[in-house]
Design a protein around this motif. Structure first.
Motif, mmCIF file in Angstrom:
data_model
loop_
_atom_site.group_PDB
_atom_site.id
_atom_site.type_symbol
_atom_site.label_atom_id
_atom_site.label_comp_id
_atom_site.label_asym_id
_atom_site.label_seq_id
_atom_site.Cartn_x
_atom_site.Cartn_y
_atom_site.Cartn_z
ATOM 1 N N MET A 48 -6.461 3.732 -12.813
ATOM 2 C CA MET A 48 -7.286 4.348 -12.920
ATOM 3 C C MET A 48 -8.321 4.688 -11.616
ATOM 4 S SD MET A 48 -9.776 3.382 -16.282
ATOM 5 C CE MET A 48 -8.996 3.887 -18.363
ATOM 6 N N ILE A 49 -8.173 2.903 -10.946
ATOM 7 C CA ILE A 49 -8.603 2.415 -9.755
ATOM 8 C C ILE A 49 -8.079 3.223 -8.619
ATOM 9 C CG2 ILE A 49 -8.531 0.557 -7.893
ATOM 10 C CD1 ILE A 49 -9.047 -1.450 -10.516
ATOM 11 N N ALA A 50 -6.718 3.648 -9.308
ATOM 12 C CA ALA A 50 -5.861 4.191 -7.407
ATOM 13 C C ALA A 50 -6.280 5.849 -7.695
ATOM 14 C CB ALA A 50 -4.217 4.366 -8.168
ATOM 15 N N SER A 51 -6.534 6.256 -9.086
ATOM 16 C CA SER A 51 -7.213 8.071 -8.997
ATOM 17 C C SER A 51 -9.181 7.930 -8.207
ATOM 18 C CB SER A 51 -7.685 7.853 -10.494
ATOM 19 O OG SER A 51 -8.225 9.140 -10.488
ATOM 20 N N TYR A 52 -9.141 6.896 -8.961
ATOM 21 C CA TYR A 52 -10.986 6.314 -8.092
ATOM 22 C C TYR A 52 -10.566 6.377 -6.688
ATOM 23 C CZ TYR A 52 -15.565 4.514 -6.502
ATOM 24 O OH TYR A 52 -16.439 4.221 -6.467
ATOM 25 N N LEU A 53 -9.803 5.980 -6.162
ATOM 26 C CA LEU A 53 -10.343 5.782 -4.957
ATOM 27 C C LEU A 53 -9.413 6.394 -3.912
ATOM 28 C CD1 LEU A 53 -8.731 1.602 -4.749
ATOM 29 C CD2 LEU A 53 -11.036 2.880 -4.078
ATOM 30 N N GLY A 54 -8.828 7.646 -4.736
ATOM 31 C CA GLY A 54 -7.616 8.682 -4.077
ATOM 32 C C GLY A 54 -6.607 8.398 -3.810
ATOM 33 N N MET A 55 -6.196 7.623 -4.434
ATOM 34 C CA MET A 55 -4.450 7.691 -4.011
ATOM 35 C C MET A 55 -3.241 7.247 -5.381
ATOM 36 S SD MET A 55 -4.295 3.287 -2.826
ATOM 37 C CE MET A 55 -6.255 3.437 -1.949
ATOM 38 N N SER A 56 -2.328 7.020 -4.840
ATOM 39 C CA SER A 56 -1.074 7.436 -5.645
ATOM 40 C C SER A 56 -1.268 5.563 -6.949
ATOM 41 C CB SER A 56 0.250 7.582 -5.395
ATOM 42 O OG SER A 56 0.332 7.077 -4.471
ATOM 43 N N GLN A 57 -0.676 5.344 -7.454
ATOM 44 C CA GLN A 57 -0.650 4.305 -8.084
ATOM 45 C C GLN A 57 0.381 3.738 -7.363
ATOM 46 O OE1 GLN A 57 -0.302 3.709 -12.237
ATOM 47 N NE2 GLN A 57 -0.116 5.548 -12.786
ATOM 48 N N PHE A 58 1.835 3.944 -6.549
ATOM 49 C CA PHE A 58 3.076 3.327 -5.548
ATOM 50 C C PHE A 58 1.963 3.091 -3.957
ATOM 51 C CE2 PHE A 58 5.471 4.571 -2.302
ATOM 52 C CZ PHE A 58 6.321 3.183 -2.563
ATOM 53 N N THR A 59 1.181 4.017 -4.086
ATOM 54 C CA THR A 59 -0.206 3.665 -2.530
ATOM 55 C C THR A 59 -0.416 2.587 -2.635
ATOM 56 O OG1 THR A 59 0.434 5.984 -2.527
ATOM 57 C CG2 THR A 59 -1.746 5.024 -0.365
ATOM 58 N N LEU A 60 -1.204 2.192 -4.003
ATOM 59 C CA LEU A 60 -2.042 0.868 -4.518
ATOM 60 C C LEU A 60 -1.207 0.176 -4.133
ATOM 61 C CD1 LEU A 60 -4.959 0.256 -4.605
ATOM 62 C CD2 LEU A 60 -4.195 0.629 -7.427
ATOM 63 N N SER A 61 -0.073 -0.367 -5.105
ATOM 64 C CA SER A 61 0.686 -1.421 -5.553
ATOM 65 C C SER A 61 0.992 -1.154 -3.912
ATOM 66 C CB SER A 61 1.916 -0.718 -6.581
ATOM 67 O OG SER A 61 1.302 -0.006 -7.518
ATOM 68 N N LYS A 62 1.510 0.004 -2.814
ATOM 69 C CA LYS A 62 2.093 -0.552 -1.948
ATOM 70 C C LYS A 62 0.745 -1.355 -0.570
ATOM 71 C CE LYS A 62 4.125 1.295 2.039
ATOM 72 N NZ LYS A 62 4.375 2.719 2.309
ATOM 73 N N ILE A 63 -0.289 -1.443 -0.971
ATOM 74 C CA ILE A 63 -0.599 -2.066 -0.365
ATOM 75 C C ILE A 63 -1.661 -3.386 -0.969
ATOM 76 C CG2 ILE A 63 -3.879 -1.178 0.523
ATOM 77 C CD1 ILE A 63 -3.509 1.466 0.322
ATOM 78 N N LYS A 64 -1.058 -3.839 -2.022
ATOM 79 C CA LYS A 64 -2.065 -4.509 -3.080
ATOM 80 C C LYS A 64 -0.871 -5.338 -2.310
ATOM 81 C CE LYS A 64 -3.099 -4.454 -6.852
ATOM 82 N NZ LYS A 64 -3.584 -5.127 -8.608
ATOM 83 N N LYS A 65 0.353 -5.029 -2.407
ATOM 84 C CA LYS A 65 1.190 -5.513 -1.980
ATOM 85 C C LYS A 65 0.860 -6.551 -0.532
ATOM 86 C CE LYS A 65 6.467 -6.276 -1.985
ATOM 87 N NZ LYS A 65 7.832 -5.559 -2.630
ATOM 88 N N ILE A 66 0.646 -5.648 0.553
ATOM 89 C CA ILE A 66 0.746 -5.836 2.020
ATOM 90 C C ILE A 66 -0.227 -7.000 2.256
ATOM 91 C CG2 ILE A 66 -0.348 -5.584 4.360
ATOM 92 C CD1 ILE A 66 1.938 -2.828 3.301
ATOM 93 N N THR A 67 -1.336 -6.152 1.438
ATOM 94 C CA THR A 67 -2.648 -7.169 1.625
ATOM 95 C C THR A 67 -2.325 -8.591 0.474
ATOM 96 O OG1 THR A 67 -3.604 -5.201 0.895
ATOM 97 C CG2 THR A 67 -5.202 -7.680 0.721
ATOM 98 N N PHE A 68 -1.773 -9.027 -0.769
ATOM 99 C CA PHE A 68 -1.552 -10.023 -1.152
ATOM 100 C C PHE A 68 -0.517 -10.829 -0.119
ATOM 101 C CE2 PHE A 68 1.067 -13.035 -4.154
ATOM 102 C CZ PHE A 68 0.385 -13.744 -4.741
ATOM 103 N N GLN A 69 0.534 -10.059 0.787
ATOM 104 C CA GLN A 69 1.230 -10.985 1.692
ATOM 105 C C GLN A 69 0.709 -11.825 2.950
ATOM 106 O OE1 GLN A 69 4.554 -8.386 2.530
ATOM 107 N NE2 GLN A 69 5.485 -8.991 0.564
#
Length: 195
Positions: A173-194
């Motif tokens: 739902m967050i990915a959809s709201y932000l206009g991105m795929s779940q894959f892109t969201l996961s990738k961004i979160k992984k980079i941000t977390f690192q």
């Protein structure tokens, strides 16, 4: 004082005299929703305005691919007025549904009672105008963000503004709201977390 939470929340827009508030409260009804329960259904005219006491809801609609897209979240303390303004104001069927994501409690007024408040006390006209202004400014900022920021900036802004949602709302739902795929969201979160 019963429902003082709502008087305090709406106090962000206007101050009520006791008689105005009592008139308003005598017309309110309460509904409790479970996850996936619908408050507004797409294809129907939104004939009520709600005020969120607890929980999280989303406005969503089906796109041309048949996917359900999350367009808006209602949650405390930021977006506590649960309405579909275009449908309500123009009396036209809504393109959106509003469904509960968590257990929710909403006080609401049906159109005729809402109109009674507007006609009897000018303070309600002021409240409606100020709420509409806030929604307009929020929508304008969202459109501007989509036009000028990359996915990482959009996600970081979302976390800053409503980080509490990130842990309570499903990631798709967050990915959809932000206009991105779940894959892109996961990738961004992984980079941000690192970082």
């Amino acid at each position: 004082m019963m429902n003082s939470w709502l008087r305090q929340a709406l106090g962000e827009y206007v101050s009520f005299k006791d008689e105005e508030w009592e008139f308003f409260m005598h017309r309110c009804k309460c509904v409790k929703l479970k996850p996936k329960d619908i408050f507004f259904r797409s294809g129907e005219i939104a004939n009520k305005v709600g005020f969120l006491r607890k929980g999280i809801l989303r406005a969503c609609q089906e796109n041309e691919k048949g996917e359900i897209v999350t367009c808006y979240f209602y949650y405390l303390p930021h977006n506590n007025v649960v309405s579909l303004q275009t449908s309500f104001a123009l009396k036209i069927p809504s393109e959106h549904s509003v469904e509960a994501i968590t257990d929710c409690e909403i006080l609401y007024l049906e159109r005729n009672h809402f109109n009674n408040c507007l006609h009897k006390y000018p303070v309600f006209e002021t409240m409606v105008r100020k709420i509409a202004e806030k929604h307009y400014l929020d929508s304008s900022k969202r459109i501007n963000d989509f036009q000028t920021k990359d996915a990482k900036e959009i996600y970081n802004d979302f976390v800053k503004e409503c980080g509490d949602l990130a842990s309570e709302v499903p990631q798709y739902m967050i990915a959809s709201y932000l206009g991105m795929s779940q894959f892109t969201l996961s990738k961004i979160k992984k980079i941000t977390f690192q970082l």
